[in-house]
Design a protein around this motif. Sequence first.
Motif, PDB file in Angstrom:
ATOM      1  N   ARG A 235       0.832  -1.214   0.000  1.00 39.79           N
ATOM      2  CA  ARG A 235       0.000   0.000   0.000  1.00 39.79           C
ATOM      3  C   ARG A 235       0.870   1.268   0.000  1.00 39.79           C
ATOM      4  NH1 ARG A 235      -2.458  -0.747   4.527  1.00 39.79           N
ATOM      5  NH2 ARG A 235      -4.304  -1.780   3.692  1.00 39.79           N
ATOM      6  N   GLU A 236       1.846   1.325   0.889  1.00 35.66           N
ATOM      7  CA  GLU A 236       2.670   2.524   1.015  1.00 35.66           C
ATOM      8  C   GLU A 236       3.736   2.612  -0.071  1.00 35.66           C
ATOM      9  OE1 GLU A 236       4.102   2.788   5.069  1.00 35.66           O
ATOM     10  OE2 GLU A 236       2.140   2.165   5.862  1.00 35.66           O
ATOM     11  N   GLY A 237       4.241   1.454  -0.478  1.00 33.89           N
ATOM     12  CA  GLY A 237       5.285   1.447  -1.502  1.00 33.89           C
ATOM     13  C   GLY A 237       4.774   1.887  -2.857  1.00 33.89           C
ATOM     14  N   ALA A 238       3.537   1.536  -3.200  1.00 31.17           N
ATOM     15  CA  ALA A 238       2.977   1.892  -4.510  1.00 31.17           C
ATOM     16  C   ALA A 238       3.003   3.398  -4.733  1.00 31.17           C
ATOM     17  CB  ALA A 238       1.547   1.362  -4.617  1.00 31.17           C
ATOM     18  N   GLU A 239       2.816   4.162  -3.674  1.00 28.70           N
ATOM     19  CA  GLU A 239       2.756   5.622  -3.789  1.00 28.70           C
ATOM     20  C   GLU A 239       4.140   6.251  -3.945  1.00 28.70           C
ATOM     21  OE1 GLU A 239      -0.024   7.220  -4.112  1.00 28.70           O
ATOM     22  OE2 GLU A 239      -1.237   5.415  -3.777  1.00 28.70           O
ATOM     23  N   ARG A 240       5.189   5.498  -3.656  1.00 25.56           N
ATOM     24  CA  ARG A 240       6.535   6.084  -3.660  1.00 25.56           C
ATOM     25  C   ARG A 240       7.389   5.590  -4.831  1.00 25.56           C
ATOM     26  NH1 ARG A 240       7.690   7.948   1.598  1.00 25.56           N
ATOM     27  NH2 ARG A 240       9.752   8.518   0.838  1.00 25.56           N
ATOM     28  N   LEU A 241       6.798   4.869  -5.751  1.00 25.97           N
ATOM     29  CA  LEU A 241       7.505   4.453  -6.955  1.00 25.97           C
ATOM     30  C   LEU A 241       7.437   5.555  -8.007  1.00 25.97           C
ATOM     31  CD1 LEU A 241       6.210   0.785  -7.385  1.00 25.97           C
ATOM     32  CD2 LEU A 241       8.582   1.433  -6.914  1.00 25.97           C
ATOM     33  N   VAL A 242       8.505   5.715  -8.772  1.00 22.64           N
ATOM     34  CA  VAL A 242       8.448   6.585  -9.939  1.00 22.64           C
ATOM     35  C   VAL A 242       7.621   5.868 -11.006  1.00 22.64           C
ATOM     36  CG1 VAL A 242      10.702   7.604  -9.438  1.00 22.64           C
ATOM     37  CG2 VAL A 242      10.561   5.610 -10.958  1.00 22.64           C
ATOM     38  N   PRO A 243       7.050   6.584 -11.969  1.00 23.15           N
ATOM     39  CA  PRO A 243       6.338   5.907 -13.067  1.00 23.15           C
ATOM     40  C   PRO A 243       7.249   4.874 -13.745  1.00 23.15           C
ATOM     41  CG  PRO A 243       5.887   8.257 -13.118  1.00 23.15           C
ATOM     42  CD  PRO A 243       6.951   8.054 -12.074  1.00 23.15           C
ATOM     43  N   GLY A 244       6.750   3.657 -13.857  1.00 23.18           N
ATOM     44  CA  GLY A 244       7.549   2.567 -14.413  1.00 23.18           C
ATOM     45  C   GLY A 244       8.427   1.873 -13.395  1.00 23.18           C
ATOM     46  N   GLY A 245       8.451   2.387 -12.151  1.00 19.75           N
ATOM     47  CA  GLY A 245       9.257   1.771 -11.093  1.00 19.75           C
ATOM     48  C   GLY A 245       8.699   0.427 -10.660  1.00 19.75           C
ATOM     49  N   THR A 246       9.534  -0.390 -10.017  1.00 21.01           N
ATOM     50  CA  THR A 246       9.195  -1.771  -9.676  1.00 21.01           C
ATOM     51  C   THR A 246       9.124  -1.982  -8.172  1.00 21.01           C
ATOM     52  OG1 THR A 246      10.305  -2.554 -11.688  1.00 21.01           O
ATOM     53  CG2 THR A 246       9.883  -4.191  -9.969  1.00 21.01           C
ATOM     54  N   LEU A 247       8.123  -2.737  -7.753  1.00 26.43           N
ATOM     55  CA  LEU A 247       7.978  -3.168  -6.365  1.00 26.43           C
ATOM     56  C   LEU A 247       8.177  -4.675  -6.314  1.00 26.43           C
ATOM     57  CD1 LEU A 247       6.998  -2.659  -3.369  1.00 26.43           C
ATOM     58  CD2 LEU A 247       4.693  -3.136  -4.212  1.00 26.43           C
ATOM     59  N   VAL A 248       9.051  -5.140  -5.414  1.00 23.35           N
ATOM     60  CA  VAL A 248       9.297  -6.583  -5.239  1.00 23.35           C
ATOM     61  C   VAL A 248       9.081  -6.920  -3.770  1.00 23.35           C
ATOM     62  CG1 VAL A 248      10.966  -8.459  -5.400  1.00 23.35           C
ATOM     63  CG2 VAL A 248      10.972  -6.657  -7.137  1.00 23.35           C
ATOM     64  N   LEU A 249       8.127  -7.811  -3.517  1.00 23.64           N
ATOM     65  CA  LEU A 249       7.826  -8.266  -2.158  1.00 23.64           C
ATOM     66  C   LEU A 249       7.989  -9.779  -2.101  1.00 23.64           C
ATOM     67  CD1 LEU A 249       6.566  -7.861   0.740  1.00 23.64           C
ATOM     68  CD2 LEU A 249       4.348  -8.282  -0.346  1.00 23.64           C
ATOM     69  N   TYR A 250       8.850 -10.248  -1.191  1.00 24.30           N
ATOM     70  CA  TYR A 250       9.017 -11.678  -0.934  1.00 24.30           C
ATOM     71  C   TYR A 250       8.534 -11.918   0.484  1.00 24.30           C
ATOM     72  CZ  TYR A 250      11.365 -16.010   0.398  1.00 24.30           C
ATOM     73  OH  TYR A 250      11.624 -17.278   0.869  1.00 24.30           O
ATOM     74  N   THR A 251       7.554 -12.823   0.671  1.00 23.17           N
ATOM     75  CA  THR A 251       6.982 -12.972   2.003  1.00 23.17           C
ATOM     76  C   THR A 251       6.293 -14.328   2.140  1.00 23.17           C
ATOM     77  OG1 THR A 251       5.609 -11.829   3.643  1.00 23.17           O
ATOM     78  CG2 THR A 251       4.772 -11.876   1.383  1.00 23.17           C
ATOM     79  N   GLY A 252       5.629 -14.519   3.286  1.00 23.54           N
ATOM     80  CA  GLY A 252       4.895 -15.757   3.543  1.00 23.54           C
ATOM     81  C   GLY A 252       3.408 -15.496   3.581  1.00 23.54           C
ATOM     82  N   ALA A 253       2.630 -16.528   3.253  1.00 26.97           N
ATOM     83  CA  ALA A 253       1.178 -16.376   3.172  1.00 26.97           C
ATOM     84  C   ALA A 253       0.490 -17.542   3.868  1.00 26.97           C
ATOM     85  CB  ALA A 253       0.739 -16.316   1.707  1.00 26.97           C
ATOM     86  N   PRO A 254      -0.397 -17.254   4.843  1.00 26.42           N
ATOM     87  CA  PRO A 254      -1.169 -18.317   5.480  1.00 26.42           C
ATOM     88  C   PRO A 254      -2.312 -18.765   4.561  1.00 26.42           C
ATOM     89  CG  PRO A 254      -1.806 -16.201   6.388  1.00 26.42           C
ATOM     90  CD  PRO A 254      -0.703 -15.923   5.404  1.00 26.42           C
ATOM     91  N   VAL A 255      -2.515 -20.067   4.500  1.00 28.81           N
ATOM     92  CA  VAL A 255      -3.574 -20.625   3.656  1.00 28.81           C
ATOM     93  C   VAL A 255      -4.583 -21.330   4.554  1.00 28.81           C
ATOM     94  CG1 VAL A 255      -4.124 -22.223   1.777  1.00 28.81           C
ATOM     95  CG2 VAL A 255      -1.983 -20.892   1.718  1.00 28.81           C
ATOM     96  N   VAL A 256      -5.849 -20.930   4.445  1.00 30.56           N
ATOM     97  CA  VAL A 256      -6.936 -21.493   5.250  1.00 30.56           C
ATOM     98  C   VAL A 256      -8.005 -22.038   4.310  1.00 30.56           C
ATOM     99  CG1 VAL A 256      -8.732 -21.010   6.950  1.00 30.56           C
ATOM    100  CG2 VAL A 256      -6.500 -19.904   7.161  1.00 30.56           C
ATOM    101  N   GLU A 257      -8.249 -23.351   4.402  1.00 32.29           N
ATOM    102  CA  GLU A 257      -9.249 -24.008   3.556  1.00 32.29           C
ATOM    103  C   GLU A 257      -9.055 -23.654   2.084  1.00 32.29           C
ATOM    104  OE1 GLU A 257     -13.179 -23.394   5.044  1.00 32.29           O
ATOM    105  OE2 GLU A 257     -12.774 -24.447   6.924  1.00 32.29           O
ATOM    106  N   GLY A 258      -7.791 -23.684   1.662  1.00 30.67           N
ATOM    107  CA  GLY A 258      -7.460 -23.439   0.269  1.00 30.67           C
ATOM    108  C   GLY A 258      -7.344 -21.988  -0.127  1.00 30.67           C
ATOM    109  N   GLU A 259      -7.665 -21.056   0.771  1.00 28.60           N
ATOM    110  CA  GLU A 259      -7.598 -19.638   0.433  1.00 28.60           C
ATOM    111  C   GLU A 259      -6.307 -19.014   0.959  1.00 28.60           C
ATOM    112  OE1 GLU A 259      -9.860 -15.348   1.216  1.00 28.60           O
ATOM    113  OE2 GLU A 259     -10.606 -17.170   2.179  1.00 28.60           O
ATOM    114  N   ASP A 260      -5.564 -18.382   0.066  1.00 26.81           N
ATOM    115  CA  ASP A 260      -4.371 -17.628   0.436  1.00 26.81           C
ATOM    116  C   ASP A 260      -4.848 -16.286   1.007  1.00 26.81           C
ATOM    117  OD1 ASP A 260      -2.227 -15.826   0.422  1.00 26.81           O
ATOM    118  OD2 ASP A 260      -1.294 -16.717  -1.344  1.00 26.81           O
TER     119      ASP A 260
END
Length: 313
Positions: A235-260
């Motif tokens: 949310r916060e990173g999207a606002e601070r990218l220059v046009p054409g800039g890239t956001l890379v997020l590496y993280t973990g995701a809990p899965v409950v009953e098949g839903e990420d």
Amino acid sequence: MDGGHEAGGAREAALVALGSALRAEGYAFTTVTPETHRRVNARSEAREARSLRDVFGWSRPFAPGVLSSRVESALEQAGALEDCGDGKRRSQVRFSTLGSGLYVHSAWPTSQKDAVFFGPDTYRFCSLLQRTPGTFRRVVDLGCGSGAGALSVAGRSTEVVLADLNPEALVFSRVNARLNGAHGVQVVCSDLLQEVAGSFDLIMANPPYLADTDGRTYRDGGGTHGTELSVRIVREGAERLVPGGTLVLYTGAPVVEGEDLLRTALERVWRSAPLTDVSYEELDPDVFGEELEKEPYAGVERIALVALTARRA
């Protein structure tokens, strides 16, 4: 000069000297998960250090004579020696190799709240960044820890900002920048982007993503299942990218009953943010299975590793 800054500078210089000495002696070590580390160190033949890898990789107690005088002197000057009794001592820092880089971080076990982690997630994160094309004018690593992420792309970046709230991470980041010959590096104490000025061509993050009941800085991602920080970054990173800039997020995701659950939360963010070319990929379907035995994960069937990449429209 302020006495605290003077002492901090002396500690950092000693850690740089220590890393340089290890590199000169051909040191190399790939850091494993805490559980693998515990299992290997529980073996009877692993109870006392006999080599540099035992001392600075496996964090084992060592007796006099194991280290060269150059290495032991630098370790002592860094204030990173712990007395274990019976004439043995232990290093309070570890060093890991990643490609041609050498990085200092916290010793095992990483039980302190401000412990700076380095391990399989770091290797995967840096591999993901290496697959991110382009050269960059300004790069920022949010929650940088050891700084390995941004430093791994420093060679194709003009300016690198390493941002973290943890004072220990800021020390290690400065040391690692010097140890790996990175230029144009700025280290900032900041809650994500709050104390960081300007826009960026590349915003990266490998945040903590677990619900940690001990509240350790590099494990607890906040919220019910540890996803809060990851959502904030997009949310916060999207606002601070220059046009054409890239956001890379590496993280973990809990899965409950098949839903990420992380993907569900992030979709709401990226649909309303100025982002395009969004890619969300599951890198590993099942990590940290031992966490599922803990109360915050009641109902969670697995924790997946994921990568989100996106560009500013």
